[in-house]
Design a protein around this motif. Structure first.
Motif, PDB file in Angstrom:
ATOM      1  N   SER A  94       0.816  -1.206   0.000  1.00 11.45           N
ATOM      2  CA  SER A  94       0.000   0.000   0.000  1.00 11.45           C
ATOM      3  C   SER A  94       0.853   1.260   0.000  1.00 11.45           C
ATOM      4  O   SER A  94       0.607   2.192  -0.750  1.00 11.45           O
ATOM      5  CB  SER A  94      -0.940   0.012   1.212  1.00 11.45           C
ATOM      6  N   ASP A  95       1.873   1.297   0.859  1.00 12.14           N
ATOM      7  CA  ASP A  95       2.746   2.463   0.956  1.00 12.14           C
ATOM      8  C   ASP A  95       3.869   2.314  -0.061  1.00 12.14           C
ATOM      9  O   ASP A  95       4.720   1.422   0.057  1.00 12.14           O
ATOM     10  CB  ASP A  95       3.313   2.567   2.368  1.00 12.14           C
ATOM     11  N   ARG A  97       6.089   4.756  -0.960  1.00 16.35           N
ATOM     12  CA  ARG A  97       7.076   5.839  -0.859  1.00 16.35           C
ATOM     13  C   ARG A  97       8.513   5.338  -0.737  1.00 16.35           C
ATOM     14  O   ARG A  97       9.446   6.091  -1.016  1.00 16.35           O
ATOM     15  CB  ARG A  97       6.729   6.738   0.331  1.00 16.35           C
ATOM     16  N   PRO A 111       2.544  14.192   1.689  1.00 20.79           N
ATOM     17  CA  PRO A 111       1.830  12.901   1.716  1.00 20.79           C
ATOM     18  C   PRO A 111       0.515  12.947   0.935  1.00 20.79           C
ATOM     19  O   PRO A 111      -0.216  13.939   0.974  1.00 20.79           O
ATOM     20  CB  PRO A 111       1.565  12.672   3.207  1.00 20.79           C
ATOM     21  N   THR A 113      -2.756  10.178   0.104  1.00 23.77           N
ATOM     22  CA  THR A 113      -3.415   8.882   0.192  1.00 23.77           C
ATOM     23  C   THR A 113      -4.469   8.826  -0.900  1.00 23.77           C
ATOM     24  O   THR A 113      -5.390   9.645  -0.928  1.00 23.77           O
ATOM     25  CB  THR A 113      -4.077   8.683   1.569  1.00 23.77           C
ATOM     26  N   THR A 115      -7.295   6.601  -2.992  1.00 24.77           N
ATOM     27  CA  THR A 115      -8.157   5.425  -3.037  1.00 24.77           C
ATOM     28  C   THR A 115      -8.851   5.354  -4.388  1.00 24.77           C
ATOM     29  O   THR A 115      -9.526   6.291  -4.802  1.00 24.77           O
ATOM     30  CB  THR A 115      -9.216   5.461  -1.922  1.00 24.77           C
ATOM     31  N   GLN A 161      -1.698  -3.037  -5.704  1.00 22.43           N
ATOM     32  CA  GLN A 161      -2.668  -3.351  -4.662  1.00 22.43           C
ATOM     33  C   GLN A 161      -3.843  -4.095  -5.282  1.00 22.43           C
ATOM     34  O   GLN A 161      -4.298  -3.761  -6.382  1.00 22.43           O
ATOM     35  CB  GLN A 161      -3.202  -2.078  -4.018  1.00 22.43           C
ATOM     36  N   THR A 170      -6.110   1.223  -1.949  1.00 26.02           N
ATOM     37  CA  THR A 170      -5.594   2.477  -1.405  1.00 26.02           C
ATOM     38  C   THR A 170      -4.069   2.483  -1.431  1.00 26.02           C
ATOM     39  O   THR A 170      -3.427   1.519  -0.999  1.00 26.02           O
ATOM     40  CB  THR A 170      -6.088   2.686   0.038  1.00 26.02           C
ATOM     41  N   VAL A 172      -0.601   4.804  -0.386  1.00 31.67           N
ATOM     42  CA  VAL A 172      -0.004   5.914   0.355  1.00 31.67           C
ATOM     43  C   VAL A 172       1.243   6.330  -0.410  1.00 31.67           C
ATOM     44  O   VAL A 172       2.153   5.531  -0.620  1.00 31.67           O
ATOM     45  CB  VAL A 172       0.370   5.504   1.786  1.00 31.67           C
ATOM     46  N   THR A 173       1.274   7.577  -0.849  1.00 27.27           N
ATOM     47  CA  THR A 173       2.364   8.027  -1.704  1.00 27.27           C
ATOM     48  C   THR A 173       2.640   9.507  -1.433  1.00 27.27           C
ATOM     49  O   THR A 173       2.374   9.996  -0.329  1.00 27.27           O
ATOM     50  CB  THR A 173       2.015   7.753  -3.190  1.00 27.27           C
ATOM     51  N   GLN A 264      -5.915  13.677   0.727  1.00 24.43           N
ATOM     52  CA  GLN A 264      -6.648  12.436   0.509  1.00 24.43           C
ATOM     53  C   GLN A 264      -7.406  12.571  -0.803  1.00 24.43           C
ATOM     54  O   GLN A 264      -8.208  13.507  -0.958  1.00 24.43           O
ATOM     55  CB  GLN A 264      -7.623  12.148   1.648  1.00 24.43           C
ATOM     56  N   ASN A 266      -9.684  10.618  -4.003  1.00 26.23           N
ATOM     57  CA  ASN A 266     -10.537   9.481  -4.327  1.00 26.23           C
ATOM     58  C   ASN A 266     -11.002   9.577  -5.777  1.00 26.23           C
ATOM     59  O   ASN A 266     -11.200  10.672  -6.307  1.00 26.23           O
ATOM     60  CB  ASN A 266     -11.772   9.454  -3.426  1.00 26.23           C
TER      61      ASN A 266
END
Length: 273
Positions: A94-95, A97, A111, A113, A115, A161, A170, A172-173, A264, A266
Protein backbone atom coordinates in the motif's frame (compact mmCIF):
# COMPACT_ATOMS: atom_id res chain seq x y z
CA UNK A 1 -1.54 10.74 -30.54
CA UNK A 2 -5.01 9.41 -31.36
CA UNK A 3 -6.92 8.42 -28.23
CA UNK A 4 -10.44 7.47 -29.20
CA UNK A 5 -11.93 10.98 -29.07
CA UNK A 6 -14.85 9.99 -31.31
CA UNK A 7 -15.72 7.12 -28.99
CA UNK A 8 -15.63 9.44 -26.00
CA UNK A 9 -17.93 11.94 -27.75
CA UNK A 10 -20.43 9.17 -28.48
CA UNK A 11 -20.41 8.09 -24.83
CA UNK A 12 -21.06 11.65 -23.72
CA UNK A 13 -23.94 11.93 -26.21
CA UNK A 14 -25.47 8.76 -24.78
CA UNK A 15 -25.11 10.20 -21.28
CA UNK A 16 -26.95 13.31 -22.43
CA UNK A 17 -29.83 11.16 -23.69
CA UNK A 18 -30.15 9.58 -20.27
CA UNK A 19 -30.77 13.00 -18.75
CA UNK A 20 -33.85 13.54 -20.95
CA UNK A 21 -35.72 10.30 -20.46
CA UNK A 22 -33.53 7.31 -21.34
CA UNK A 23 -32.64 4.74 -18.72
CA UNK A 24 -30.49 6.46 -16.06
CA UNK A 25 -26.80 5.70 -16.00
CA UNK A 26 -25.41 4.81 -12.60
CA UNK A 27 -22.90 7.32 -11.27
CA UNK A 28 -19.47 5.79 -11.08
CA UNK A 29 -17.24 7.38 -13.70
CA UNK A 30 -15.08 9.35 -11.30
CA UNK A 31 -15.42 12.62 -13.19
CA UNK A 32 -17.42 15.75 -12.57
CA UNK A 33 -21.08 16.38 -13.00
CA UNK A 34 -22.45 19.15 -15.16
CA UNK A 35 -21.45 22.52 -13.83
CA UNK A 36 -18.36 21.31 -11.97
CA UNK A 37 -15.13 22.93 -13.12
CA UNK A 38 -12.69 20.04 -13.29
CA UNK A 39 -9.88 21.99 -14.86
CA UNK A 40 -9.43 24.54 -12.09
CA UNK A 41 -10.95 24.02 -8.68
CA UNK A 42 -12.24 27.20 -7.07
CA UNK A 43 -11.16 26.61 -3.48
CA UNK A 44 -8.84 28.98 -1.68
CA UNK A 45 -5.12 28.48 -2.20
CA UNK A 46 -3.92 30.86 0.50
CA UNK A 47 -2.05 29.61 3.54
CA UNK A 48 -0.94 26.38 1.92
CA UNK A 49 -4.28 24.59 2.13
CA UNK A 50 -7.07 23.70 -0.22
CA UNK A 51 -10.17 21.55 -0.23
CA UNK A 52 -11.46 20.28 -3.53
CA UNK A 53 -14.35 18.01 -4.35
CA UNK A 54 -15.80 16.69 -7.58
CA UNK A 55 -18.92 14.67 -8.25
CA UNK A 56 -18.95 11.25 -9.84
CA UNK A 57 -20.07 11.19 -13.47
CA UNK A 58 -21.77 8.54 -15.53
CA UNK A 59 -20.84 4.86 -15.61
CA UNK A 60 -18.39 5.10 -18.49
CA UNK A 61 -15.18 3.20 -19.25
CA UNK A 62 -12.15 5.27 -18.31
CA UNK A 63 -10.14 6.36 -21.39
CA UNK A 64 -7.20 4.27 -22.49
CA UNK A 65 -3.97 6.27 -22.18
CA UNK A 66 -0.31 5.79 -22.93
CA UNK A 67 1.84 4.15 -20.28
CA UNK A 68 4.53 6.61 -21.30
CA UNK A 69 8.26 5.95 -21.47
CA UNK A 70 8.68 4.98 -17.79
CA UNK A 71 6.14 2.21 -17.03
CA UNK A 72 8.45 -0.27 -15.35
CA UNK A 73 6.07 -3.06 -16.35
CA UNK A 74 8.43 -5.10 -18.52
CA UNK A 75 7.45 -3.40 -21.77
CA UNK A 76 10.74 -1.52 -22.27
CA UNK A 77 14.29 -1.21 -21.00
CA UNK A 78 16.19 1.12 -18.72
CA UNK A 79 19.97 1.27 -18.66
CA UNK A 80 20.21 -1.71 -20.97
CA UNK A 81 17.98 -4.06 -18.98
CA UNK A 82 14.27 -4.83 -19.03
CA UNK A 83 12.60 -2.58 -16.46
CA UNK A 84 9.97 -4.59 -14.62
CA UNK A 85 9.04 -3.47 -11.13
CA UNK A 86 6.18 -5.97 -11.19
CA UNK A 87 8.69 -8.79 -10.80
CA UNK A 88 10.15 -7.36 -7.60
CA UNK A 89 9.53 -9.06 -4.28
CA UNK A 90 7.52 -6.71 -2.09
CA UNK A 91 5.99 -4.69 -4.95
CA UNK A 92 2.49 -5.61 -3.72
CA UNK A 93 2.10 -2.99 -1.00
CA UNK A 94 0.00 0.00 0.00
CA UNK A 95 2.75 2.46 0.96
CA UNK A 96 4.84 3.04 -2.15
CA UNK A 97 7.08 5.84 -0.86
CA UNK A 98 10.03 3.54 -0.14
CA UNK A 99 11.91 1.28 -2.55
CA UNK A 100 11.78 -2.50 -2.20
CA UNK A 101 14.26 -5.30 -2.81
CA UNK A 102 17.91 -4.29 -2.71
CA UNK A 103 17.04 -0.58 -2.98
CA UNK A 104 16.30 1.44 0.14
CA UNK A 105 15.56 5.02 -0.87
CA UNK A 106 12.48 6.96 0.20
CA UNK A 107 10.73 9.56 -1.93
CA UNK A 108 10.19 12.86 -0.10
CA UNK A 109 7.13 15.01 -0.67
CA UNK A 110 3.70 16.04 0.57
CA UNK A 111 1.83 12.90 1.72
CA UNK A 112 -1.00 11.72 -0.53
CA UNK A 113 -3.41 8.88 0.19
CA UNK A 114 -5.18 7.80 -2.97
CA UNK A 115 -8.16 5.42 -3.04
CA UNK A 116 -9.30 3.99 -6.37
CA UNK A 117 -12.68 2.27 -6.58
CA UNK A 118 -12.84 -0.12 -9.52
CA UNK A 119 -16.21 -0.92 -11.14
CA UNK A 120 -17.53 -2.92 -14.09
CA UNK A 121 -19.62 -1.19 -16.77
CA UNK A 122 -20.81 -4.62 -17.96
CA UNK A 123 -22.50 -5.27 -14.61
CA UNK A 124 -24.32 -2.03 -13.71
CA UNK A 125 -21.05 -0.63 -12.38
CA UNK A 126 -20.79 -3.23 -9.64
CA UNK A 127 -17.51 -3.14 -7.73
CA UNK A 128 -14.68 -5.38 -8.89
CA UNK A 129 -12.98 -7.15 -6.00
CA UNK A 130 -9.74 -9.07 -6.26
CA UNK A 131 -8.46 -7.12 -9.28
CA UNK A 132 -4.97 -5.63 -9.14
CA UNK A 133 -3.97 -2.03 -9.79
CA UNK A 134 -0.37 -1.15 -10.60
CA UNK A 135 0.29 2.53 -9.92
CA UNK A 136 3.35 4.69 -10.61
CA UNK A 137 4.28 8.35 -10.91
CA UNK A 138 7.15 10.82 -10.76
CA UNK A 139 8.91 12.28 -7.72
CA UNK A 140 8.35 15.80 -6.44
CA UNK A 141 11.09 16.99 -8.79
CA UNK A 142 9.68 15.17 -11.83
CA UNK A 143 11.89 12.07 -11.93
CA UNK A 144 10.84 8.44 -12.43
CA UNK A 145 12.51 5.71 -10.41
CA UNK A 146 14.34 3.05 -12.44
CA UNK A 147 14.76 5.44 -15.39
CA UNK A 148 15.76 9.02 -14.47
CA UNK A 149 19.28 10.16 -13.72
CA UNK A 150 20.03 9.91 -10.02
CA UNK A 151 17.22 7.46 -9.24
CA UNK A 152 17.90 4.56 -11.62
CA UNK A 153 18.70 2.33 -8.63
CA UNK A 154 15.41 3.10 -6.89
CA UNK A 155 11.93 1.68 -7.48
CA UNK A 156 9.83 3.84 -5.16
CA UNK A 157 6.53 5.43 -6.20
CA UNK A 158 5.57 2.12 -7.81
CA UNK A 159 3.30 -0.49 -6.30
CA UNK A 160 0.49 -2.99 -6.74
CA UNK A 161 -2.67 -3.35 -4.66
CA UNK A 162 -5.57 -5.78 -4.99
CA UNK A 163 -9.05 -4.33 -4.68
CA UNK A 164 -11.06 -5.32 -1.61
CA UNK A 165 -14.70 -6.44 -1.38
CA UNK A 166 -15.76 -2.86 -2.13
CA UNK A 167 -13.59 -2.72 -5.23
CA UNK A 168 -11.17 -0.34 -3.52
CA UNK A 169 -7.39 -0.15 -3.49
CA UNK A 170 -5.59 2.48 -1.40
CA UNK A 171 -2.07 3.76 -1.99
CA UNK A 172 0.00 5.91 0.35
CA UNK A 173 2.36 8.03 -1.70
CA UNK A 174 3.41 11.65 -2.29
CA UNK A 175 1.86 14.42 -4.34
CA UNK A 176 3.53 14.14 -7.78
CA UNK A 177 5.59 16.97 -9.20
CA UNK A 178 5.05 18.66 -12.55
CA UNK A 179 7.73 18.17 -15.16
CA UNK A 180 8.06 20.13 -18.39
CA UNK A 181 5.42 19.39 -21.02
CA UNK A 182 2.85 17.47 -18.91
CA UNK A 183 0.15 18.32 -16.42
CA UNK A 184 0.66 16.55 -13.07
CA UNK A 185 -0.59 12.98 -13.32
CA UNK A 186 -0.46 9.42 -12.00
CA UNK A 187 -0.28 6.34 -14.21
CA UNK A 188 -2.05 3.07 -13.53
CA UNK A 189 -2.70 -0.33 -15.07
CA UNK A 190 -5.46 -2.78 -14.17
CA UNK A 191 -4.89 -6.55 -13.99
CA UNK A 192 -7.24 -9.44 -13.26
CA UNK A 193 -5.43 -10.20 -10.01
CA UNK A 194 -2.07 -9.90 -8.29
CA UNK A 195 -0.92 -13.21 -9.79
CA UNK A 196 -1.22 -11.84 -13.33
CA UNK A 197 0.17 -8.42 -12.42
CA UNK A 198 3.66 -9.53 -13.36
CA UNK A 199 3.97 -8.23 -16.93
CA UNK A 200 2.37 -5.60 -19.15
CA UNK A 201 1.20 -8.39 -21.47
CA UNK A 202 -1.51 -9.31 -18.95
CA UNK A 203 -2.94 -5.86 -18.33
CA UNK A 204 -6.62 -5.10 -18.97
CA UNK A 205 -6.46 -1.30 -18.95
CA UNK A 206 -3.94 1.55 -18.91
CA UNK A 207 -4.89 5.09 -17.98
CA UNK A 208 -3.86 8.20 -16.05
CA UNK A 209 -5.29 10.31 -13.22
CA UNK A 210 -5.35 14.10 -13.13
CA UNK A 211 -5.35 16.68 -10.32
CA UNK A 212 -7.17 20.04 -10.04
CA UNK A 213 -4.89 22.88 -11.10
CA UNK A 214 -5.48 25.01 -7.99
CA UNK A 215 -4.52 22.12 -5.71
CA UNK A 216 -1.29 21.65 -7.66
CA UNK A 217 -0.54 25.36 -7.39
CA UNK A 218 -1.10 25.24 -3.64
CA UNK A 219 1.29 22.33 -3.17
CA UNK A 220 3.98 23.65 -5.46
CA UNK A 221 3.96 27.15 -4.01
CA UNK A 222 3.92 26.12 -0.36
CA UNK A 223 5.80 22.83 -0.01
CA UNK A 224 9.56 22.38 -0.10
CA UNK A 225 11.14 20.45 -2.95
CA UNK A 226 8.56 21.38 -5.59
CA UNK A 227 10.11 24.65 -6.81
CA UNK A 228 10.69 23.44 -10.39
CA UNK A 229 7.03 22.46 -10.64
CA UNK A 230 5.88 26.08 -10.25
CA UNK A 231 7.22 27.24 -13.61
CA UNK A 232 6.50 23.91 -15.32
CA UNK A 233 2.83 24.07 -14.31
CA UNK A 234 2.59 27.69 -15.42
CA UNK A 235 3.71 26.64 -18.91
CA UNK A 236 1.12 23.89 -19.44
CA UNK A 237 -2.64 23.45 -19.23
CA UNK A 238 -5.17 20.69 -19.72
CA UNK A 239 -5.98 22.18 -23.12
CA UNK A 240 -2.36 21.89 -24.28
CA UNK A 241 -1.49 18.62 -22.54
CA UNK A 242 -1.04 15.87 -25.14
CA UNK A 243 -2.90 13.30 -23.03
CA UNK A 244 -5.61 15.28 -21.25
CA UNK A 245 -6.46 17.79 -23.99
CA UNK A 246 -9.60 15.88 -25.01
CA UNK A 247 -11.01 16.01 -21.49
CA UNK A 248 -10.38 14.69 -17.99
CA UNK A 249 -13.93 14.19 -16.71
CA UNK A 250 -13.36 10.50 -16.00
CA UNK A 251 -9.81 10.92 -14.73
CA UNK A 252 -10.00 13.83 -12.29
CA UNK A 253 -9.61 12.90 -8.64
CA UNK A 254 -11.67 14.35 -5.81
CA UNK A 255 -9.22 15.72 -3.26
CA UNK A 256 -9.17 17.25 0.21
CA UNK A 257 -6.42 18.23 2.62
CA UNK A 258 -3.56 20.65 3.00
CA UNK A 259 0.20 20.87 2.61
CA UNK A 260 0.90 20.44 6.31
CA UNK A 261 -1.21 17.36 6.95
CA UNK A 262 -1.25 15.84 3.48
CA UNK A 263 -4.00 15.11 0.99
CA UNK A 264 -6.65 12.44 0.51
CA UNK A 265 -7.78 11.74 -3.04
CA UNK A 266 -10.54 9.48 -4.33
CA UNK A 267 -11.74 8.40 -7.74
CA UNK A 268 -14.01 5.74 -9.18
CA UNK A 269 -12.59 4.07 -12.29
CA UNK A 270 -14.81 1.99 -14.54
CA UNK A 271 -13.62 -0.72 -16.91
CA UNK A 272 -15.48 -3.24 -19.07
CA UNK A 273 -14.91 -6.90 -18.18
Amino acid sequence: MARGGDRRQMLRWLSALSAVGALPLMGCGGGGSSGTNLYNDTSSTSGGSTTTTTTSGSCTVVPEETAGPYPGDGSNTANGSVANALALSGIVRSDIRTSVGSASGTAAGVPLTLTITLTNTNNSCASLDGYAIYLWHCTRDGKYSMYSSGVTGENYLRGVQETDSNGQATFVTIFPGCYSGRMPHIHFEVYRDANTATSFSNKLKTSQLAFPTATCQTVYNNASGYSASVSNLASISFASDNVFSDGVDLQMVSITGDVTNGYQANITVSISV
